[in-house]
Design an enzyme around this catalytic site. Structure first.
Site: not given
Ligand code: AMP
Ligand code: ZN
Length: 225
Positions: A131, A164
């Site tokens: 990605r 990312r």
């Molecule tokens: P994502 O973009 O949803 O993959 O989120 C990226 C990172 O943000 C995750 O790996 C966590 O470190 C943090 N993160 C996002 N949403 C949450 C959540 N609801 N609770 C805890 N950490 C979160």
């Protein structure tokens, strides 16, 4: 005000589908991961606290996430964007389900339902590891499934594509482990409440979107199919 939770492992297509659903229903999109990354780009102290955990693929403390979600809902309310909302990446463990219940009650938001996207692990790794996206226009690519015409460059504006930090093989494995151990149990909570629909998510965006809208349209009172 209604809410929809788009649930699924990293790489299951929540972001892609949320963007399409936002377009269809005119609802707001609340993606906690996007919010952290955006806060980090502004050097917001909240995100700086979360940065190391995000880089390692671990969850950020519940309290921090809850505070951010509350602030975002307040902002949407102030802006009058109060028709509906799509939660993407939240709740991410069983404790956060309880927090979200409290937040929804406080804000007078009704949960229409939860849709869980299901994709096998091998494909998740391939999607995440391949990605990348354009920092200028936001268009996303995948080097395996949807590569740009020129390697590393956006088709639309020629910008250098970015990945990312947490989309590397080691962190991807950790994110999938965290998903299995902490996030997947959330499914059972909503299943137990009779609020869950499961949607196969391994195909391309369009067939998955059609399955999603077949489920979500009736929840929103839309029946134009
Ligand atoms: P994502 O973009 O949803 O993959 O989120 C990226 C990172 O943000 C995750 O790996 C966590 O470190 C943090 N993160 C996002 N949403 C949450 C959540 N609801 N609770 C805890 N950490 C979160
Ligand atoms: Zn671009």
């Amino acid at each position: 005000m209604q809410a929809l939770i788009l649930f699924g492992p990293p790489g299951s297509g929540k972001g892609t589908q949320a963007a399409r659903l936002v377009e269809r229903y005119g609802w707001a999109h609340l993606a906690t991961g996007d919010m952290f990354r955006e806060a980090l780009s502004r050097n917001d102290p909240v995100a700086v606290e979360a940065q190391d955990l995000m880089k390692a693929g671990r969850l950020v403390p519940d309290e921090l996430v809850g505070r951010m979600v509350r602030a975002k809902l307040q902002q949407l309310k102030n802006e009058g964007r109060w028709d509906g909302i799509i939660f993407d990446g939240y709740p991410r463990n069983v404790a956060q389900v309880g927090h979200l219940d409290a937040i929804l009650t406080e804000c007078g938001i009704a949960l229409a339902g939860v849709v869980a996207l299901e994709v096998e692990d091998e494909l998740l790794v391939k999607r995440l590891a391949g990605r990348c996206s354009c920092p200028t226009c936001g268009k996303t690519y995948n080097i395996h499934f949807d590569p740009p015409r020129t390697a590393g460059r956006c088709d639309t504006d020629g910008s250098t594509l970015v990945c990312r930090l947490d989309d590397n093989e080691q962190t991807i494995r950790e994110r999938l482990r965290v998903y299995r151990e902490q996030t997947r149990p959330v499914i059972e909570v909503y299943r137990g409440r009779g609020q869950l629909a499961v949607v196969p998510g391994s195909d391309g965006p369009q067939p998955v979107f059609e399955r999603l809208t077949a489920i979500v349209d009736p929840w929103t009172g839309r029946h134009d199919r």
